[in-house]
Design a protein around this motif. Sequence first.
Motif, PDB file in Angstrom:
ATOM      1  N   HIS A   1     -52.127  25.308 -80.489  1.00 27.58           N
ATOM      2  CA  HIS A   1     -53.528  25.291 -80.908  1.00 27.58           C
ATOM      3  C   HIS A   1     -54.100  23.873 -80.921  1.00 27.58           C
ATOM      4  N   SER A   2     -55.212  23.692 -80.230  1.00 23.86           N
ATOM      5  CA  SER A   2     -55.836  22.372 -80.102  1.00 23.86           C
ATOM      6  C   SER A   2     -56.334  21.846 -81.447  1.00 23.86           C
ATOM      7  N   GLN A   3     -56.539  22.732 -82.423  1.00 22.91           N
ATOM      8  CA  GLN A   3     -57.001  22.303 -83.751  1.00 22.91           C
ATOM      9  C   GLN A   3     -56.015  21.331 -84.408  1.00 22.91           C
ATOM     10  N   TYR A   4     -54.755  21.406 -84.020  1.00 24.61           N
ATOM     11  CA  TYR A   4     -53.770  20.486 -84.604  1.00 24.61           C
ATOM     12  C   TYR A   4     -54.105  19.032 -84.269  1.00 24.61           C
ATOM     13  N   TYR A   5     -54.684  18.796 -83.081  1.00 23.03           N
ATOM     14  CA  TYR A   5     -55.000  17.427 -82.684  1.00 23.03           C
ATOM     15  C   TYR A   5     -56.017  16.794 -83.626  1.00 23.03           C
ATOM     16  N   SER A   6     -56.990  17.587 -84.073  1.00 22.39           N
ATOM     17  CA  SER A   6     -58.002  17.047 -84.990  1.00 22.39           C
ATOM     18  C   SER A   6     -57.519  17.099 -86.435  1.00 22.39           C
ATOM     19  N   ARG A   7     -56.796  18.168 -86.793  1.00 28.76           N
ATOM     20  CA  ARG A   7     -56.322  18.299 -88.168  1.00 28.76           C
ATOM     21  C   ARG A   7     -55.345  17.173 -88.527  1.00 28.76           C
ATOM     22  N   PHE A   8     -54.452  16.858 -87.580  1.00 24.74           N
ATOM     23  CA  PHE A   8     -53.469  15.793 -87.801  1.00 24.74           C
ATOM     24  C   PHE A   8     -53.739  14.634 -86.844  1.00 24.74           C
ATOM     25  N   HIS A   9     -54.993  14.219 -86.818  1.00 21.51           N
ATOM     26  CA  HIS A   9     -55.436  13.169 -85.901  1.00 21.51           C
ATOM     27  C   HIS A   9     -54.631  11.883 -86.099  1.00 21.51           C
ATOM     28  N   ALA A  10     -54.378  11.506 -87.342  1.00 22.59           N
ATOM     29  CA  ALA A  10     -53.674  10.245 -87.618  1.00 22.59           C
ATOM     30  C   ALA A  10     -52.273  10.265 -87.010  1.00 22.59           C
ATOM     31  N   TYR A  11     -51.586  11.397 -87.111  1.00 21.71           N
ATOM     32  CA  TYR A  11     -50.238  11.506 -86.539  1.00 21.71           C
ATOM     33  C   TYR A  11     -50.287  11.391 -85.024  1.00 21.71           C
ATOM     34  N   PHE A  12     -51.165  12.159 -84.386  1.00 20.28           N
ATOM     35  CA  PHE A  12     -51.212  12.135 -82.927  1.00 20.28           C
ATOM     36  C   PHE A  12     -51.693  10.772 -82.411  1.00 20.28           C
ATOM     37  N   ASN A  13     -52.560  10.125 -83.157  1.00 26.58           N
ATOM     38  CA  ASN A  13     -52.996   8.785 -82.777  1.00 26.58           C
ATOM     39  C   ASN A  13     -51.834   7.793 -82.860  1.00 26.58           C
ATOM     40  N   GLN A  14     -51.023   7.918 -83.917  1.00 27.28           N
ATOM     41  CA  GLN A  14     -49.863   7.032 -84.049  1.00 27.28           C
ATOM     42  C   GLN A  14     -48.828   7.328 -82.976  1.00 27.28           C
ATOM     43  N   LEU A  15     -48.679   8.594 -82.616  1.00 29.39           N
ATOM     44  CA  LEU A  15     -47.771   8.961 -81.531  1.00 29.39           C
ATOM     45  C   LEU A  15     -48.217   8.301 -80.230  1.00 29.39           C
ATOM     46  N   LYS A  16     -49.511   8.294 -79.969  1.00 30.80           N
ATOM     47  CA  LYS A  16     -50.038   7.625 -78.776  1.00 30.80           C
ATOM     48  C   LYS A  16     -49.671   6.142 -78.777  1.00 30.80           C
ATOM     49  N   ILE A  17     -49.810   5.499 -79.917  1.00 32.97           N
ATOM     50  CA  ILE A  17     -49.501   4.079 -80.024  1.00 32.97           C
ATOM     51  C   ILE A  17     -48.027   3.825 -79.698  1.00 32.97           C
ATOM     52  N   LEU A  18     -47.145   4.663 -80.240  1.00 32.52           N
ATOM     53  CA  LEU A  18     -45.711   4.505 -79.980  1.00 32.52           C
ATOM     54  C   LEU A  18     -45.392   4.687 -78.496  1.00 32.52           C
ATOM     55  N   LEU A  19     -45.991   5.702 -77.890  1.00 38.12           N
ATOM     56  CA  LEU A  19     -45.721   5.981 -76.479  1.00 38.12           C
ATOM     57  C   LEU A  19     -46.305   4.897 -75.578  1.00 38.12           C
ATOM     58  N   GLU A  20     -47.437   4.344 -75.975  1.00 35.23           N
ATOM     59  CA  GLU A  20     -48.011   3.229 -75.223  1.00 35.23           C
ATOM     60  C   GLU A  20     -47.094   2.011 -75.257  1.00 35.23           C
ATOM     61  N   LYS A  21     -46.344   1.884 -76.351  1.00 34.17           N
ATOM     62  CA  LYS A  21     -45.379   0.783 -76.474  1.00 34.17           C
ATOM     63  C   LYS A  21     -44.058   1.114 -75.783  1.00 34.17           C
ATOM     64  N   LYS A  22     -44.010   2.323 -75.193  1.00 31.45           N
ATOM     65  CA  LYS A  22     -42.808   2.789 -74.484  1.00 31.45           C
ATOM     66  C   LYS A  22     -41.612   2.941 -75.428  1.00 31.45           C
ATOM     67  N   ILE A  23     -41.904   3.378 -76.653  1.00 30.35           N
ATOM     68  CA  ILE A  23     -40.859   3.727 -77.619  1.00 30.35           C
ATOM     69  C   ILE A  23     -40.561   5.216 -77.444  1.00 30.35           C
ATOM     70  N   THR A  24     -39.316   5.557 -77.226  1.00 30.31           N
ATOM     71  CA  THR A  24     -38.947   6.957 -77.014  1.00 30.31           C
ATOM     72  C   THR A  24     -38.968   7.714 -78.338  1.00 30.31           C
ATOM     73  N   VAL A  25     -39.620   8.871 -78.316  1.00 26.10           N
ATOM     74  CA  VAL A  25     -39.709   9.733 -79.496  1.00 26.10           C
ATOM     75  C   VAL A  25     -39.051  11.073 -79.168  1.00 26.10           C
ATOM     76  N   TYR A  26     -38.072  11.449 -79.989  1.00 26.96           N
ATOM     77  CA  TYR A  26     -37.428  12.758 -79.881  1.00 26.96           C
ATOM     78  C   TYR A  26     -37.954  13.646 -81.005  1.00 26.96           C
ATOM     79  N   TYR A  27     -38.339  14.859 -80.652  1.00 22.52           N
ATOM     80  CA  TYR A  27     -38.809  15.817 -81.661  1.00 22.52           C
ATOM     81  C   TYR A  27     -37.909  17.046 -81.608  1.00 22.52           C
ATOM     82  N   VAL A  28     -37.190  17.288 -82.702  1.00 16.02           N
ATOM     83  CA  VAL A  28     -36.340  18.475 -82.820  1.00 16.02           C
ATOM     84  C   VAL A  28     -37.117  19.531 -83.609  1.00 16.02           C
ATOM     85  N   GLU A  29     -37.324  20.672 -83.016  1.00 15.89           N
ATOM     86  CA  GLU A  29     -38.069  21.726 -83.704  1.00 15.89           C
ATOM     87  C   GLU A  29     -37.265  22.251 -84.896  1.00 15.89           C
ATOM     88  N   GLY A  30     -37.969  22.511 -86.000  1.00 18.89           N
ATOM     89  CA  GLY A  30     -37.329  23.026 -87.198  1.00 18.89           C
ATOM     90  C   GLY A  30     -37.649  24.491 -87.405  1.00 18.89           C
TER      91      GLY A  30
END
Length: 254
Positions: free
Chosen positions: A51-80
């Motif tokens: 759901h695209s609503q997550y992008y706006s609801r958790f904007h701060a998280y997705f924005n920080q994720l963008k910053i990390l990826l722009e820095k070429k820091i690898t992020v692993y996400y394990v589903e819970g």
Amino acid sequence: MKYSIISDIHVKNAGDSAEKLLLTFLQSQDVQSSDAIILLGDIFDLMIGPHSQYYSRFHAYFNQLKILLEKKITVYYVEGNHDFHLKILYENFFKINKHLSPHFFKLSNGFTLTDNQKKIYFTHGDDLELHNPGQKIFKSIVTSKPLGFFANYLLPYFVITSIGESSSKISRNRNEIRYSKDLDVTEIKQNFRMSAEQFIKKNPYDIIVMGHSHVQDNYTSENNFQYINNGYAQNSKTYISIEDGNISFKQLET
């Protein structure tokens, strides 16, 4: 190599204490100096489907994720067991942010990595937990292909939010007791140690890192492996650091 790991933050709403803790972790200079950041499941209290609503609801998280990826820091996400069926959500995230490389983001139910010649397995832990058949049945149902299709293409966002709000009200009082710092967690701790022991019998690893139990632990087995769990992040205010084979819990300043 250096890995920074956190799980079981259970962010419910933008701006809540859990989200602030997540952002503190992701923005930490020490964490950002890692070769990889590992989000080990139940980062969000309820995130299901694309759901695209997550992008706006958790904007701060997705924005920080963008910053990390722009820095070429690898992020692993394990589903819970609170955040799953997220593949299309993140595929769409990269379609929206075309300048980002998906090479630096990995999504799975578990990962095997190495550090200082030590083989490490990262998993949320709900699939390995012993003596909880109800949880295993629940996980097998909700992660099945039919339910996956339903979650990805048919389940409306407002239904997800309604389920989340309702379940939060029901579980709030229970969780205050269950995840209290004063609770005797000996039985839970022993169960997850046994779960790790059983898993290692068929899967030789030097270190196994799990979440899910909400009980912090650093256990060295007679069978020559270590089991690590950061516990319930909102209580522990810590994350796990693995660097050159050395394991430590590091404090988050919030």
